[in-house]
Design a protein around this motif. Structure first.
Motif, PDB file in Angstrom:
ATOM      1  N   ARG A  29       0.994  -1.219   0.038  1.00 21.53           N
ATOM      2  CA  ARG A  29       0.022  -0.172  -0.231  1.00 21.53           C
ATOM      3  C   ARG A  29       0.851   1.186  -0.017  1.00 21.53           C
ATOM      4  O   ARG A  29       0.874   2.137  -0.711  1.00 21.53           O
ATOM      5  CB  ARG A  29      -0.906  -0.139   1.275  1.00 21.53           C
ATOM      6  CG  ARG A  29      -2.062  -0.880   1.119  1.00 21.53           C
ATOM      7  CD  ARG A  29      -2.741  -1.247   2.437  1.00 21.53           C
ATOM      8  NE  ARG A  29      -3.421   0.598   2.704  1.00 21.53           N
ATOM      9  CZ  ARG A  29      -4.496   1.008   2.190  1.00 21.53           C
ATOM     10  NH1 ARG A  29      -5.207   0.249   1.239  1.00 21.53           N
ATOM     11  NH2 ARG A  29      -4.640   1.982   2.345  1.00 21.53           N
ATOM     12  N   GLU A  30       1.857   1.332   0.821  1.00 18.69           N
ATOM     13  CA  GLU A  30       2.666   2.431   1.136  1.00 18.69           C
ATOM     14  C   GLU A  30       3.786   2.680   0.069  1.00 18.69           C
ATOM     15  O   GLU A  30       4.165   3.690  -0.259  1.00 18.69           O
ATOM     16  CB  GLU A  30       2.927   2.776   2.563  1.00 18.69           C
ATOM     17  CG  GLU A  30       1.991   2.594   3.535  1.00 18.69           C
ATOM     18  CD  GLU A  30       0.891   3.638   3.751  1.00 18.69           C
ATOM     19  OE1 GLU A  30       1.301   4.725   3.563  1.00 18.69           O
ATOM     20  OE2 GLU A  30      -0.260   3.466   3.810  1.00 18.69           O
ATOM     21  N   THR A  35      -3.359   0.130  -3.559  1.00 23.10           N
ATOM     22  CA  THR A  35      -4.172   0.293  -2.370  1.00 23.10           C
ATOM     23  C   THR A  35      -5.369  -0.549  -2.397  1.00 23.10           C
ATOM     24  O   THR A  35      -6.259  -0.460  -1.555  1.00 23.10           O
ATOM     25  CB  THR A  35      -4.343   1.848  -2.150  1.00 23.10           C
ATOM     26  OG1 THR A  35      -4.993   2.170  -3.514  1.00 23.10           O
ATOM     27  CG2 THR A  35      -3.339   2.627  -1.845  1.00 23.10           C
ATOM     28  N   GLY A  36      -5.230  -1.332  -3.433  1.00 24.04           N
ATOM     29  CA  GLY A  36      -6.479  -2.446  -3.638  1.00 24.04           C
ATOM     30  C   GLY A  36      -6.769  -3.010  -2.606  1.00 24.04           C
ATOM     31  O   GLY A  36      -8.076  -3.623  -2.038  1.00 24.04           O
ATOM     32  N   LYS A  38      -6.810  -4.171   1.218  1.00 23.75           N
ATOM     33  CA  LYS A  38      -7.324  -3.146   2.522  1.00 23.75           C
ATOM     34  C   LYS A  38      -6.736  -3.736   3.610  1.00 23.75           C
ATOM     35  O   LYS A  38      -6.623  -5.050   3.951  1.00 23.75           O
ATOM     36  CB  LYS A  38      -8.880  -3.277   2.354  1.00 23.75           C
ATOM     37  CG  LYS A  38      -9.569  -2.900   1.039  1.00 23.75           C
ATOM     38  CD  LYS A  38      -9.096  -1.365   0.489  1.00 23.75           C
ATOM     39  CE  LYS A  38      -9.631  -1.118  -0.820  1.00 23.75           C
ATOM     40  NZ  LYS A  38      -8.923  -0.253  -1.360  1.00 23.75           N
ATOM     41  N   ILE A  39      -6.949  -2.837   4.828  1.00 26.32           N
ATOM     42  CA  ILE A  39      -6.562  -3.200   6.151  1.00 26.32           C
ATOM     43  C   ILE A  39      -7.867  -2.927   6.923  1.00 26.32           C
ATOM     44  O   ILE A  39      -8.609  -1.880   6.803  1.00 26.32           O
ATOM     45  CB  ILE A  39      -5.648  -2.180   6.811  1.00 26.32           C
ATOM     46  CG1 ILE A  39      -4.298  -2.417   5.840  1.00 26.32           C
ATOM     47  CG2 ILE A  39      -5.177  -2.530   8.065  1.00 26.32           C
ATOM     48  CD1 ILE A  39      -3.359  -1.279   6.431  1.00 26.32           C
ATOM     49  N   ILE A  76      -5.146  -7.972  -5.833  1.00 23.00           N
ATOM     50  CA  ILE A  76      -6.471  -7.675  -6.855  1.00 23.00           C
ATOM     51  C   ILE A  76      -6.223  -6.948  -8.011  1.00 23.00           C
ATOM     52  O   ILE A  76      -6.955  -7.165  -9.025  1.00 23.00           O
ATOM     53  CB  ILE A  76      -7.447  -6.764  -5.782  1.00 23.00           C
ATOM     54  CG1 ILE A  76      -8.815  -6.685  -6.490  1.00 23.00           C
ATOM     55  CG2 ILE A  76      -6.873  -5.367  -5.479  1.00 23.00           C
ATOM     56  CD1 ILE A  76      -9.640  -8.165  -6.428  1.00 23.00           C
ATOM     57  N   GLU A  77      -5.112  -6.085  -8.127  1.00 20.38           N
ATOM     58  CA  GLU A  77      -4.791  -5.266  -9.257  1.00 20.38           C
ATOM     59  C   GLU A  77      -4.455  -6.090 -10.420  1.00 20.38           C
ATOM     60  O   GLU A  77      -4.143  -5.863 -11.578  1.00 20.38           O
ATOM     61  CB  GLU A  77      -3.617  -4.347  -8.843  1.00 20.38           C
ATOM     62  CG  GLU A  77      -4.064  -3.016  -8.214  1.00 20.38           C
ATOM     63  CD  GLU A  77      -4.117  -3.381  -6.721  1.00 20.38           C
ATOM     64  OE1 GLU A  77      -3.545  -4.382  -6.254  1.00 20.38           O
ATOM     65  OE2 GLU A  77      -4.182  -2.182  -5.877  1.00 20.38           O
TER      66      GLU A  77
END
Lengths: 161, 784
Positions: A29-30, A35-36, A38-39, A76-77
């Motif tokens: 994510r970072e 960012t697909g 999730k947390i 997911i991407e």
């Protein structure tokens, strides 16, 4: 302390210097900007961060990025082909397996792992295969339908081919 | 067909959108990971915000020393309660909460300071350097303790810690009990539960020092309230604030009011003159709470021999937590909705909303109605059994007949409950199976209902309840602009369908922009099931106004009267022999002279729906329409472990008209399932005010393994004021599950469970007690 990590992420080889204590979810994510994934919890509770590591569904929040050296990681991407949704994504979209959509990337990746292992699961096997993922919107009814629809679509495509 | 007219008008007809099962318009983004939620706006220069929380439940703040934290390299700003100029709270009568505590902390976990730093480790280290000095005060963790004599009040103006006592006495209650053939009383306890939406709370605030403006991305159901509270707590003009609600990972009422996180992010961003991102942990999301209160209800009911309810007397107490929040509304809803599902004329109510040193409760799905419904439907079932009446029959004996007003003046124009009952009775094969199940198996029924939007707004401004704009430009595409927050319930899809239906266009011609105060009209938010009904009606109004503009433009071009123009969606024509104009041609005609068109639509409630004034607060419960539901639950109980397996649920929900049957089904299934969580496993617990279930393992949300098949039936009663006849679909079916489950347990074991959740250990204890009792009485019989 940084580790030199070579992984294949969504089909592309990459090399990174990653702190030893960095979680895969934070790396994705970072650092990478995917960012697909999730947390949804503080570690291993909800399954929103499910990705495939060497083809198996894993919690990215319980995995150190550094241990993915040499591994193939899929998020997911990676699923869309030629700008179109994959069969599982289409199943979740058309059957309303996604409402708020926050658990959906994890759900889709769990289903991806399940159907690769077992292309024709019965309802019980779908439940077992998705048991590490919590959804708060659907009551899971339409998630089961989504996975069933996806399995059928994949099977019919393979029959045609 | 000529070249300019690629569409054959003979074959053209308006496209149907309403009543068509349709996937969500934002579905592709959600299933592909492209949908951005608040935490996904990863900005390279964003600072990390972290909140320091109180280690004690109730204390005077003596000092909060932040100098050491400020001096730590990498720390850019530290804020405390002193950095705010006003308090917040959703109800204008009860804005009693500081974004960060000032003078006093009232629950364990309340924010006492916050830090913005270059990365998370530094932020965490800075929190450790903040020194908090305090003097502890007596803390109360139950409503009973908080109301006892001689307590220390949590808030100045609430000496006995009662935030609100609501009472009414309607009809002739005493006479109603005199007329009863059977009077029974029961007490019912529901544990506190939390929404546990999958997305933890998050906010990103970006402060523009050059312009003194702030932009806040917030995971909220109420961006407009967040806007108001930023203004009031930061002391910034509202014109300098922009609030954006991106994709939201569920709400269920957890963010139906502005929360600390948005305000703290705003204060930090302003102080450090930059961008601050705060993502709360799951544990912090539990602490932020705003869930359904622990509630004890004592209900007394009178019934005639044939099952008519002659009177109801309800006393209920809610442990509200440390701040008012929606509390007054919650306790009012419990009162206004407890009996109004049925035709009952004699009703008395005493409701107590109590302040305690626990995290503040809020407006959980089914707001205020769920726990009293559990009590009501449980007692009703027991009394039916005692009178030898079938549970369906006793409910049928007490039905309303629409159109009518309930005893507390709630307007009911459509009432599909009789049909809901018929459907689930038949679908579950009730008549053949009830009372004839194998041992340890049972069937239970219960009904429930909910409002379709609160008829009186929380903030009275004189504006209409809802406003929608539709922008039409040269490309012939329509853009709906609405403040209505899409939170996963599918509101963007419903609004798109409403506009498409009015104009006869395919939904793919229409795009929607939601909840960005820079571009979308203000909207009160996604709560009280108001969006489909209110914003849906406003969307229809806007589309109708746009259609008038288009029809008039077509008439001008065709040189006919507007009333002679027929709109077929993609073609406008005057008479069936007319070649007509394509939609694009009509758009060009309409833009002549004016340029881009924005059509506006509004919706307002009618005074008859305002709930009357028979008691103080009677407006709460007033709605333009009520949805109704009935459900049958079938269970099997393991006699050795007391584990309850829900075999199947049959539910019928009167949503007026299913605008999108697919998403209506999804809403009903989700509601039933969420009711199951509360009934069977979910409970927030505290040890001396310390949350001990702040994760999704100790707080047991049902997994896919134990979630039952749900057979959903839609009933369409066509409400006269609803958008295309529609009413709410996303809340009413929750409450029924709780009593349907315990009624099924009563059927299976002849045991009345009156305490939720019915975990296996609780049920096992009751089963063991019953065994002991029966052994004892057998012994006594043998002895005698």
């Amino acid at each position: 302390m940084k580790n030199f990590v070579s992984m294949t992420l969504n089909g592309r080889a990459r090399d990174d210097a990653i702190p030893g204590n960095m979680l895969l979810i934070d790396f994705l994510r970072e650092i990478v900007g995917y960012t697909g994934t999730k947390i949804g919890c503080d570690g291993g509770e909800c399954g929103c961060c499910t990705v495939l590591i060497d083809g198996k569904p894993r919690h990215a929040c319980l995995t150190l990025a550094a241990v993915c050296d040499g591994a193939e990681v899929e998020t997911i991407e990676s699923l869309e082909t030629e700008g179109r949704l994959s069969a599982i994504q289409r199943g979740f979209h058309e059957k309303l397996g996604a409402q708020c959509g926050f658990c959906t990337p994890g759900m889709v990746m769990a289903a991806e792992g399940l159907l690769r292992e077992n292309p024709d699961p019965n309802e019980d096997e779908i439940r077992k295969g998705m048991a590490a993922n919590i959804c708060r919107c659907t009551g899971y009814v339409k998630i089961i339908e989504a996975v069933q629809a996806a399995a059928q679509e994949i099977a019919s495509k393979e029959d045609a081919a | 067909m000529n070249e300019n007219m690629p569409i054959d008008p003979e074959k053209v007809e308006p496209v149907k959108s309403i009543g068509v099962p349709m996937p969500l318009v934002d579905g592709p983004e959600k299933v592909s990971g492209k949908a951005n939620y608040t935490a996904d706006f990863v900005e390279k220069d964003a600072l990390v915000g972290r909140i320091l929380r109180s280690p004690v439940s109730h204390a005077e703040i003596l000092s909060i020393e932040i100098a050491a934290a400020e001096a730590l390299p990498g720390v850019v700003a530290v804020v405390t309660g002193e950095d705010f100029v006003g308090q917040f709270g959703v109800l204008p009568i009860a804005r009693t909460e500081w974004p960060i505590a000032r003078d006093r902390v009232r629950y364990r976990g309340e924010p006492i300071a916050a830090v913005a730093a270059v990365e998370v480790e530094t932020a965490q280290k800075a929190l450790d350097l903040i020194e908090f000095e305090y003097e502890e005060l007596p803390a109360y963790f139950t409503a009973e303790d908080a109301m006892a004599e001689g307590v220390t009040p949590l808030h100045e103006k609430r000496p006995n810690n009662v935030e609100r006592h609501v009472e009414y006495d309607l009809g002739e209650v005493d006479k109603g009990f005199e007329d009863a053939a059977l009077i029974r009383e029961g007490t019912y306890d529901c544990a506190e539960v939390c929404q546990v939406q999958t997305e933890p709370h998050a906010a990103i605030a970006a402060y523009d020092g050059e312009r003194d403006q702030i932009t806040v991305h917030a995971s909220t159901q109420v961006p407009y309230y967040v806007h108001l509270m930023l203004e009031q707590t930061l002391g910034m003009p509202r014109s300098k604030i922009r609030v954006i609600k991106p994709h939201i990972g569920g709400g269920f009422g957890s963010r139906t009011e502005c929360l600390h996180v948005e305000l703290v992010a705003g204060a930090l961003a302003r102080k450090c003159k930059g961008t601050v991102r705060i993502t709360l942990s799951r544990e912090e999301t539990f602490i932020t709470h705003r869930g359904r209160p622990e509630q004890k209800t004592t209900l007394k009911m009178g019934m005639s021999k044939d099952g008519r309810i002659t009177a109801v007397d309800t006393t209920t107490t809610q442990r509200g937590g440390a701040y008012a929040g929606y509390g007054t509304v919650t306790i009012l809803y419990s009162g206004s909705m407890v009996f109004a599902l049925y035709d009952i004329r004699n009703a008395r109510y005493n409701g107590y909303r109590v302040l305690t040193n626990t995290p503040p409760c809020g407006a959980f799905r089914g707001h205020g109605t769920v726990n009293v419904r559990f009590a009501f439907e449980s007692l009703m079932d027991d009394m039916a059994t005692e009178l030898g009446l079938d549970p369906f029959e006793v409910r049928r004996k007490n039905l309303l007949e629409a159109p009518t007003f309930t005893a507390n003046d709630l307007m009911v124009n459509s009432y599909g409950l009789p049909e809901c009952l018929d459907i689930v009775e038949k679908a579950s094969d009730w008549k053949k199976r009830k009372g004839k199940m194998e041992p340890f198996r049972g069937l239970g029924i219960a009904c429930s209902h909910y409002v379709s939007g609160a008829s009186k707004p929380v903030n009275w401004t004189g504006e209409p309840h809802a406003t929608v704009n539709i922008k039409l430009d040269f490309d012939g595409s329509l853009t709906i602009l609405t403040g209505a927050p899409e939170i996963g319930q599918g509101s963007s899809t419903i609004l798109t369908q409403c506009v498409a239906e009015v104009l006869g266009l395919d939904v793919t011609r229409i795009r929607i922009v939601t909840s960005d105060s820079l571009v979308t009209p203000k909207d009160n938010g996604a709560y009280s099931s108001r969006v489909t009904y209110m914003v849906g009606n406003a969307a229809i109004d806007a589309a109708t106004n746009l259609k008038t503009i288009l029809t008039e433009a077509a008439a001008r071009k065709m040189d006919v009267q507007p009333e002679d123009v027929e709109c077929l969606g993609e073609v406008y024509r005057a008479g069936s022999q007319d070649q007509g104009m394509t939609f694009e041609e009509v758009v060009y005609a309409a833009l002549e002279g004016t340029g881009t068109i924005t059509a506006r639509g509004n919706f307002d409630t009618i005074p008859e729906s305002w709930g009357g004034d028979k008691y103080r607060g009677a407006a709460i419960g007033g709605s333009m329409a009520f949805s109704y539901a009935a459900q049958v639950v079938e269970i099997a109980i393991d006699p050795d472990t007391a584990d309850i397996h829900v075999e199947k649920v049959w539910v019928a929900h009167d949503c007026g008209k299913a605008l999108n049957p697919l998403s209506v089904e999804g809403q009903i299934e989700g509601s039933v399932w969420m009711g199951m969580g509360q009934a069977m496993t979910e409970e927030t617990r505290y040890h001396n005010g310390l949350g001990i279930t702040g994760n999704m393992l100790d707080y047991r949300v049902p997994t896919i393994i134990e979630s039952p098949p749900i057979e959903t039936h839609i009933v369409e009663s066509n409400d006269p004021h609803g958008p295309f006849g529609a009413k709410e679909a996303g809340e009413a079916s929750l409450a029924g599950f709780l009593p349907a489950l315990t009624n099924a347990i009563a059927d299976a074991l002849d045991i009345r469970v009156s305490e939720l959740p019915t975990t296996p250990d609780r049920l096992m204890e009751i089963m063991e007690d019953k065994k002991r009792e029966s052994r004892k009485s057998e012994k006594e019989k043998a002895g005698a």
